[in-house]
Design a protein around this motif. Structure first.
Motif, PDB file in Angstrom:
ATOM      1  N   THR A 159       3.765   3.005   4.557  1.00 13.10           N
ATOM      2  CA  THR A 159       3.258   2.365   5.777  1.00 13.10           C
ATOM      3  C   THR A 159       2.502   1.098   5.404  1.00 13.10           C
ATOM      4  N   ARG A 160       2.244   0.283   6.400  1.00  8.99           N
ATOM      5  CA  ARG A 160       1.464  -0.939   6.191  1.00  8.99           C
ATOM      6  C   ARG A 160       0.064  -0.582   5.665  1.00  8.99           C
ATOM      7  N   THR A 161      -0.513   0.498   6.167  1.00  5.16           N
ATOM      8  CA  THR A 161      -1.834   0.934   5.707  1.00  5.16           C
ATOM      9  C   THR A 161      -1.800   1.277   4.224  1.00  5.16           C
ATOM     10  N   GLN A 162      -0.759   1.983   3.781  1.00  8.36           N
ATOM     11  CA  GLN A 162      -0.620   2.316   2.365  1.00  8.36           C
ATOM     12  C   GLN A 162      -0.432   1.060   1.518  1.00  8.36           C
ATOM     13  N   LEU A 163       0.362   0.124   2.035  1.00  3.55           N
ATOM     14  CA  LEU A 163       0.580  -1.135   1.333  1.00  3.55           C
ATOM     15  C   LEU A 163      -0.737  -1.891   1.177  1.00  3.55           C
ATOM     16  N   MET A 164      -1.522  -1.958   2.245  1.00  5.50           N
ATOM     17  CA  MET A 164      -2.808  -2.660   2.191  1.00  5.50           C
ATOM     18  C   MET A 164      -3.762  -1.974   1.206  1.00  5.50           C
ATOM     19  N   GLN A 165      -3.727  -0.659   1.150  1.00  8.17           N
ATOM     20  CA  GLN A 165      -4.572   0.080   0.205  1.00  8.17           C
ATOM     21  C   GLN A 165      -4.156  -0.239  -1.237  1.00  8.17           C
ATOM     22  N   MET A 166      -2.859  -0.272  -1.482  1.00  5.92           N
ATOM     23  CA  MET A 166      -2.365  -0.622  -2.819  1.00  5.92           C
ATOM     24  C   MET A 166      -2.815  -2.028  -3.210  1.00  5.92           C
ATOM     25  N   ARG A 167      -2.726  -2.962  -2.268  1.00 10.61           N
ATOM     26  CA  ARG A 167      -3.140  -4.340  -2.538  1.00 10.61           C
ATOM     27  C   ARG A 167      -4.631  -4.411  -2.826  1.00 10.61           C
TER      28      ARG A 167
END
Length: 114
Positions: free
Chosen positions: A31-39
């Motif tokens: 998800t976008r939330t997971q992507l943002m957390q990874m970043r």
């Protein structure tokens, strides 16, 4: 000192122009939330990989900007772009900076939040 292919000549005739990263796919849909957390995790820990904090800050700003602004940011910070998609760069002292694709663009298998 620079890297192979770098140039100390005036102007930016030999400087690599930044390009959009090629499409990529995460190992599983995220998800976008997971992507943002990874970043966020990457940028929080990036200075610990070596190099200078101001270069990491410039690379983060460039990764979040459009191509024209990103080019201006790396040029003004003295970043030597090895790969046009910013995945490998060097500073003027020769320190290497490697950026994962997930901080530069979104995966092709980004899924909607549930």
């Amino acid at each position: 000192m620079g890297c192979v292919g770098s140039s100390q000549t005036k102007g930016d005739g030999n400087a690599k122009k930044i390009k959009k990263p090629k499409p990529w796919k995460h190992s599983e849909p995220i998800t976008r939330t997971q992507l943002m957390q990874m970043r966020d995790e990457f940028w929080d820990t990036a200075p610990h990989y070596g190099g200078r904090k101001e270069i990491w800050d410039a690379l983060k700003a460039a990764a979040e900007a459009d191509l024209t602004l990103a080019q201006a940011i790396v040029d003004s910070a003295g970043v030597i772009v090895q790969n046009p998609d910013l995945t490998v760069c060097y500073d003027e002292r020769g320190a290497k900076y490697e950026l994962p694709k997930y901080v530069l663009s979104e995966p092709t298998n980004l899924k909607r939040e549930s």
